[in-house]
Write a protein that holds these residues in place. Structure first.
Motif, PDB file in Angstrom:
ATOM      1  N   THR A  25      -8.403  30.870 101.643  1.00  0.00           N
ATOM      2  CA  THR A  25      -7.911  29.513 100.702  1.00  0.00           C
ATOM      3  C   THR A  25      -6.875  29.819 100.206  1.00  0.00           C
ATOM      4  O   THR A  25      -5.756  29.129 100.283  1.00  0.00           O
ATOM      5  CB  THR A  25      -8.847  28.801  99.840  1.00  0.00           C
ATOM      6  OG1 THR A  25     -10.298  28.545 100.773  1.00  0.00           O
ATOM      7  CG2 THR A  25      -8.460  27.284  99.300  1.00  0.00           C
ATOM      8  N   GLY A  28      -4.336  30.626 102.147  1.00  0.00           N
ATOM      9  CA  GLY A  28      -3.480  29.350 102.576  1.00  0.00           C
ATOM     10  C   GLY A  28      -2.431  28.590 101.950  1.00  0.00           C
ATOM     11  O   GLY A  28      -1.130  28.102 102.633  1.00  0.00           O
ATOM     12  N   SER A  37       1.897  27.486 109.789  1.00  0.00           N
ATOM     13  CA  SER A  37       0.346  27.668 109.848  1.00  0.00           C
ATOM     14  C   SER A  37      -0.960  29.368 109.716  1.00  0.00           C
ATOM     15  O   SER A  37      -0.181  30.040 111.110  1.00  0.00           O
ATOM     16  CB  SER A  37      -0.062  27.148 111.325  1.00  0.00           C
ATOM     17  OG  SER A  37       0.129  27.384 112.206  1.00  0.00           O
ATOM     18  N   VAL A  38      -1.908  29.145 109.329  1.00  0.00           N
ATOM     19  CA  VAL A  38      -2.809  30.238 109.451  1.00  0.00           C
ATOM     20  C   VAL A  38      -3.847  30.110 110.253  1.00  0.00           C
ATOM     21  O   VAL A  38      -4.625  28.257 108.840  1.00  0.00           O
ATOM     22  CB  VAL A  38      -3.145  31.086 108.122  1.00  0.00           C
ATOM     23  CG1 VAL A  38      -3.701  31.693 107.732  1.00  0.00           C
ATOM     24  CG2 VAL A  38      -0.936  31.256 106.834  1.00  0.00           C
ATOM     25  N   ASP A  39      -4.459  30.715 110.854  1.00  0.00           N
ATOM     26  CA  ASP A  39      -6.361  30.209 110.701  1.00  0.00           C
ATOM     27  C   ASP A  39      -7.074  30.997 110.668  1.00  0.00           C
ATOM     28  O   ASP A  39      -7.043  32.153 110.979  1.00  0.00           O
ATOM     29  CB  ASP A  39      -5.987  30.062 112.556  1.00  0.00           C
ATOM     30  CG  ASP A  39      -7.691  29.527 112.768  1.00  0.00           C
ATOM     31  OD1 ASP A  39      -8.961  29.778 112.083  1.00  0.00           O
ATOM     32  OD2 ASP A  39      -7.409  29.833 114.183  1.00  0.00           O
ATOM     33  N   PRO A  40      -7.566  30.622 109.245  1.00  0.00           N
ATOM     34  CA  PRO A  40      -8.326  31.479 108.675  1.00  0.00           C
ATOM     35  C   PRO A  40      -9.500  32.355 109.625  1.00  0.00           C
ATOM     36  O   PRO A  40      -9.888  32.870 108.772  1.00  0.00           O
ATOM     37  CB  PRO A  40      -9.246  30.554 107.388  1.00  0.00           C
ATOM     38  CG  PRO A  40      -8.998  28.919 107.831  1.00  0.00           C
ATOM     39  CD  PRO A  40      -7.887  28.714 108.426  1.00  0.00           C
TER      40      PRO A  40
END
Length: 87
Positions: A25, A28, A37-40
Motif C-alpha cells: 500500500t 503504491g 500504475s502498480v499491480d500489487p
C-alpha cells in the motif's frame, strides 16, 4: 546477548501478510517511485520472499548490519530492486 530485533522478526514471521499489505500500500502511494500504475499482485511474491528472509535473519543471534545472517536478505533485495527497475 538479547535478540536485538525481536519485535521486527516477530512481525515479519507472525504477521507477514499484514506487513506485506502495508508495504505494498505504501509503495503504491509513494511519490518517489516511477509514476505508473502498480499491480500489487505482481509485487506480492517479491515482498513475500524478502519478508521471509528478513524475518528469519533478524531472529538470528548476533544479527546486525554487515552480519552474515543478512547476506541472503541483501541478495533478495538486490534482485527485487533489479526486477522492479526493469518493469
Amino acid at each position: 546477548m538479547a535478540q536485538r530485533f525481536a519485535g521486527a522478526s516477530a512481525a515479519l514471521l507472525d504477521r507477514r501478510a499484514a506487513v506485506i499489505e502495508r508495504w505494498l500500500t505504501g509503495y503504491g502511494r509513494s511519490l518517489l517511485r516511477l509514476p505508473r500504475s502498480v499491480d500489487p499482485r505482481e509485487l506480492h511474491g517479491i515482498a513475500e520472499t524478502i519478508a521471509d528472509a528478513l524475518g528469519a535473519a533478524l531472529a538470528e543471534p548476533g544479527c546486525a548490519p554487515g552480519a552474515s545472517s543478512l547476506r541472503e536478505v541483501e541478495k533478495r533485495v538486490a534482485f527485487a530492486g533489479g526486477s522492479l527497475g526493469m518493469s
